[in-house]
Design an enzyme around this catalytic site. Structure first.
Site, PDB file in Angstrom:
ATOM      1  N   ASP A  41       0.863  -1.180   0.000  1.00  0.00           N
ATOM      2  CA  ASP A  41       0.000   0.000   0.000  1.00  0.00           C
ATOM      3  C   ASP A  41       0.903   1.234   0.000  1.00  0.00           C
ATOM      4  O   ASP A  41       2.063   1.168   0.405  1.00  0.00           O
ATOM      5  CB  ASP A  41      -0.913   0.012   1.234  1.00  0.00           C
ATOM      6  N   ASP A  67       4.042   2.457  -4.246  1.00  0.00           N
ATOM      7  CA  ASP A  67       3.054   3.034  -5.162  1.00  0.00           C
ATOM      8  C   ASP A  67       2.925   2.063  -6.334  1.00  0.00           C
ATOM      9  O   ASP A  67       3.832   1.971  -7.164  1.00  0.00           O
ATOM     10  CB  ASP A  67       3.543   4.407  -5.643  1.00  0.00           C
ATOM     11  N   TYR A 164     -14.305   6.547 -13.511  1.00  0.00           N
ATOM     12  CA  TYR A 164     -14.271   5.346 -12.664  1.00  0.00           C
ATOM     13  C   TYR A 164     -15.045   4.202 -13.328  1.00  0.00           C
ATOM     14  O   TYR A 164     -14.589   3.056 -13.353  1.00  0.00           O
ATOM     15  CB  TYR A 164     -14.850   5.699 -11.300  1.00  0.00           C
ATOM     16  N   LYS A 168     -13.432   0.650 -14.368  1.00  0.00           N
ATOM     17  CA  LYS A 168     -13.897  -0.628 -13.824  1.00  0.00           C
ATOM     18  C   LYS A 168     -14.476  -1.531 -14.921  1.00  0.00           C
ATOM     19  O   LYS A 168     -14.425  -2.759 -14.804  1.00  0.00           O
ATOM     20  CB  LYS A 168     -14.903  -0.383 -12.692  1.00  0.00           C
TER      21      LYS A 168
END
Ligand SMILES: NC(=O)c1ccc[n+]([C@@H]2O[C@H](COP(=O)([O-])OP(=O)(O)OC[C@H]3O[C@@H](n4cnc5c(N)ncnc54)[C@H](O)[C@@H]3O)[C@@H](O)[C@H]2O)c1
Length: 257
Positions: A41, A67, A164, A168
């Site tokens: 993370d 990252d 987004y 997705k």
């Protein structure tokens, strides 16, 4: 973790985005069922907390601050995991998110950021895992898509978030494409597409828009917001031997929407 299971016993699982939310729940669930976790993370404190939670519950985990939208840290992450464990059995590409707002005022830099966060991260991590899993002729890759891949009513109608949705939907196509490429090597590639799932970050927002005509509970046939365990259990299934004959699918975990 009171009782420990064995559904992914002795597997090495790499989970990105494990410092919070669904990534943390997924990492903890896999650890609970016997996997050894390598977690990544960008946020160090939450990551250390997840690692502590897994260890306190009797699980095994290490973590790397990285990252995952950048090539060099991703290569270092996988090289480190392979040096430590000799193999990676399960990759969960959880990192994602972002908000671009209404299409007529959306900023190009937000578009680029969201595509990068959701798709580039999955591409970079999958490329590293695939090279290794293909050689071993074994492995599981699980990506996080979203109900937004087809437009989420409350977000799309009241706020807008087409970048987004595009990212997705891209995860779904990426999942299918890579699944076909890796099928002959015995590596399965699937996605989970969550509906509205309450986390520390999302919960307050869902409650604020609940009264709206297309609010998240009203628009969800099972009439509740999901919990992180709903997603973690779906990922666990796809990571386990129970899903041996499942590849290239996006499993909606969205209360029927
Ligand atoms: N919560 C929901 O309702 C919901 C619904 C549909 C899909 N999803 C998807 O599930 C996944 C997890 O969602 P969440 O709600 O837990 O999100 P979250 O924002 O709580 O967690 C994402 C994690 O990724 C980390 N991260 C962000 N940028 C990073 C980077 N460049 N490199 C490494 N780590 C980075 C964050 O620090 C955070 O820990 C995302 O892909 C999200 O799009 C969530």
């Amino acid at each position: 973790m009171q009782s420990r299971g064995h559904r992914v016993a002795n597997k090495i699982a790499l989970v990105t985005g494990a410092s919070a939310g669904l990534g943390r729940a997924i990492a903890m669930r896999l650890a609970e069922e016997g996997a050894t976790l390598v977690m990544a993370d960008i946020e160090a404190n939450g990551l250390a907390e997840t690692e502590r939670m897994i260890r306190d519950a009797g699980g095994t985990a290490t973590s790397v601050v990285a990252d995952v939208t950048e090539e060099a840290p991703v290569k270092a992450l996988f090289a480190g995991a392979l040096a430590a464990h000799g193999r990676i059995d399960i990759l969960v590409n959880d990192v994602g998110g972002g908000s671009s707002g209404r299409i007529w005022e959306a900023k190009a830099e937000d578009w680029d950021f969201i595509i990068r966060l959701n798709l580039r991260s999955a591409f970079l991590c999958t490329r590293e895992a695939a090279a290794h899993m293909r050689e071993r002729r074994s492995g599981r890759i699980i990506n996080l898509s979203s109900g937004s891949r087809e437009g989420t009513p409350w977000t799309a109608y009241y706020m807008g978030n087409s970048a987004y949705s595009a990212a997705k939907a891209g995860i779904h196509g990426f999942t299918r494409g890579v699944a076909l490429e890796l099928a002959e090597y015995g590596v399965t590639v699937n996605a989970v597409a969550p509906g509205p799932i309450e986390t520390e970050k999302t919960g307050p927002g869902f409650r604020q828009i609940e009264h709206l005509e297309y609010g998240p509970i009203r628009a969800t046939p099972l009439r509740r917001i999901g919990v992180p365990a709903d997603i973690a259990n779906a990922v666990l299934y796809l990571a386990s031997d129970e899903a041996n004959y499942v590849t290239g699918t996006t499993l909606a975990v969205a209360g029927g929407r």
